[in-house]
Enzyme design. Structure first.
Site, PDB file in Angstrom:
ATOM      1  N   ASP A 158       0.840  -1.197   0.000  1.00  0.00           N
ATOM      2  CA  ASP A 158       0.000   0.000   0.000  1.00  0.00           C
ATOM      3  C   ASP A 158       0.881   1.256   0.000  1.00  0.00           C
ATOM      4  O   ASP A 158       2.116   1.141   0.062  1.00  0.00           O
ATOM      5  CB  ASP A 158      -0.922  -0.055   1.236  1.00  0.00           C
ATOM      6  CG  ASP A 158      -2.268   0.587   0.958  1.00  0.00           C
ATOM      7  OD1 ASP A 158      -2.366   1.396   0.023  1.00  0.00           O
ATOM      8  OD2 ASP A 158      -3.229   0.281   1.697  1.00  0.00           O
ATOM      9  N   ASP A 219     -10.687   2.650  -3.420  1.00  0.00           N
ATOM     10  CA  ASP A 219     -11.072   1.426  -2.706  1.00  0.00           C
ATOM     11  C   ASP A 219     -12.548   1.119  -2.949  1.00  0.00           C
ATOM     12  O   ASP A 219     -13.387   2.012  -2.895  1.00  0.00           O
ATOM     13  CB  ASP A 219     -10.917   1.628  -1.190  1.00  0.00           C
ATOM     14  CG  ASP A 219      -9.470   1.534  -0.740  1.00  0.00           C
ATOM     15  OD1 ASP A 219      -8.574   1.407  -1.588  1.00  0.00           O
ATOM     16  OD2 ASP A 219      -9.250   1.597   0.483  1.00  0.00           O
TER      17      ASP A 219
END
Ligand SMILES: *[C@@H]1O[C@H](CO)[C@@H](O)[C@H](O)[C@H]1NC(C)=O
Ligand SMILES: *[C@@H]1O[C@H](CO)[C@@H](O)[C@H](O)[C@H]1NC(C)=O
Ligand SMILES: *[C@@H]1O[C@H](CO)[C@@H](O)[C@H](O)[C@H]1NC(C)=O
Length: 424
Positions: A158, A219
């Site tokens: 990430d 997301d």
């Protein structure tokens, strides 16, 4: 033949190479904790749903025992919030000792014994998005080594708590560090999602050389709005995104949320169909311990999985977006076949949509058949000018597998049989 030639030419002009670790020649499939289980670390009050080794062992059991593994769903992937808040005295990441008392290496062994693979999560920055220890540039090599020593098979890296120049340095560095471990570890890069997902800030040639897959956009959340936004974004930017994908290198529109709370039955079928068209990684984020038969049938549809896993690895695209809020998406597949999805963004009632392949500017085999991948119904003896009509429910999809009439008739009969077995 013409379709095949087009495909070969597309393959040849495809820029760049893919990451040379031999992994993910077709889109990866499996399960990933994040969307459904987030950063729930409250194991005292919610022991079954907290991020703990028990959750991943449960999901590994379900993947192995409920028919998922045989269909290709082989990754069991940890996301954020697995680590202890502090590194050990040697600077190494360690799993939270309460929630992962056996450690990640033991979990990897548990998963491997069931014929599955284990994925883990890290963050290139000072902290992970959830506030756990991040991987700063000086720790890239150490963390790659730690993951390899645990026998991990995939890393999602990430990008919270760092900036653009840091990422530009760190992602290629991690790719190299993983390679140097000697263990094939698939590499998922969240990098482009932090840079808006588009050139000039994102270089897809470079990404394809250092990552197996990458998140391009926001997301996913447990809602139809979120799924629609993602589909629209991929359609709107397909000229950039479509050529970036290929064997070993995939755009990742994020997890499948089928089986959760936000999608209707029609919307669930739409997500699965569009993810197959997009050659997307199929990482479910749901609760496989309690998933309904209805939702399992969507996720276990063999023909859809076959379409998703087509060996040519060409990402499909949106052919047209009509004023009537009907879209037609198409993906070219191997052996002169293709997938066609007629997708409704309408909100009124079932809509009858008539078209023909010539109207869609699609070159077809001379005489072809089309099978509805969800109902198993087939249309035969179609020619390029034959009009056909499909009925699409609001926010639903009709997905057709299109194949030459003669040559694949026998295959198709078998597939129809399978599709028939999946009917409710
Ligand atoms: C590392 O990279 C080399 C050269 O690109 C490749 O041949 C090798 O298979 C890679 N090894 C791993 C473990 O990814
Ligand atoms: C990016 O982050 C690094 C590390 O924190 C820092 O040294 C650098 O100055 C930052 N660059 C910019 C452009 O903010
Ligand atoms: C993108 O990356 C490739 C491969 O590393 C490189 O050859 C190319 O010059 C880069 N393109 C741009 C516009 O920076």
């Amino acid at each position: 033949m013409e379709l095949l030639l087009v495909s070969l030419v597309l393959l040849l002009v495809r820029c760049g190479q893919s990451l040379d670790n031999g992994l993910m020649r077709t889109p990866p499939m499996g399960w990933l904790a994040w969307e459904r289980f987030r950063c729930n670390i409250d194991c005292d009050n919610d022991p079954e749903n907290c991020i703990s080794e028990r959750l991943f062992m449960d999901m590994a059991d379900r993947l192995a025992e409920d028919g998922w593994k045989e269909l290709g769903y082989q990754y069991v992937n940890i996301d954020d919030c697995w680590a202890a808040k502090k590194r050990d005295s040697l600077g190494r990441l360690v799993a939270d000792p309460q929630r992962f008392p056996s450690g990640i290496k033991a979990l990897a062994q548990y998963v491997h014994l069931r014929g599955l693979k284990l994925g883990i999560y890290g963050d290139l920055g000072t902290k992970t998005c959830g506030g756990y220890p991040g991987t700063t540039l000086d720790l890239v090599e150490l963390d790659a080594h730690t993951f390899a020593s645990w026998d991990v098979d995939m890393l999602k890296l990430d990008g919270c708590y760092s900036n653009s120049s840091y990422k530009a340095e760190g992602y290629p560095l991690m790719s190299m560090a993983l390679n140097i471990t000697g263990r094939p570890i698939a590499f998922s890069c969240s990098w482009p999602a932090y840079e808006g997902g588009l050139p000039p800030r994102v270089n897809y040639t470079l990404l394809g050389e250092i990552c197996n897959l990458w998140r391009n956009y926001d997301d996913i959340q447990d809602s139809w709005d979120s799924v629609r936004n993602i589909i629209n974004w991929y359609g709107n930017h397909q000229q950039v995104l479509q050529p970036a994908a290929g064997p070993g290198r995939w755009n990742d529109p994020d997890m499948l949320i089928i089986g959760n709370f936000g999608l209707s039955y029609e919307q669930s079928k739409s997500q699965m169909a569009l993810w197959a068209i997009l050659a997307a990684p199929l990482f479910m984020s749901n609760d496989l311990r309690t998933i309904s038969k209805k939702d399992s049938y969507i996720l276990q549809n063999k023909l859809l999985i076959m379409i998703n896993q087509d060996p040519l690895g060409l990402q499909g695209h949106r052919l047209l977006k009509g004023k009537d809020n009907i879209e037609v998406w198409m993906r070219e597949l191997s052996s002169e076949t293709m997938a066609l999805a007629v997708f409704s963004q309408r909100t009124d009632m079932p809509y009858h949509y008539s078209t023909s392949f010539s109207q869609l500017n699609i070159t077809t085999p001379e005489v072809f058949s089309a099978m509805d991948v969800y109902s198993g119904e087939a249309l035969h003896n179609l020619e390029v000018d034959t009009k056909f009509t499909v009925t699409i429910n609001p926010s639903g999809v009709v997905m057709l597998y299109v194949y030459p009439e003669k040559r694949l008739e026998l295959n198709a009969r078998n597939r129809r049989h399978e599709a028939g077995q999946l009917l409710l």
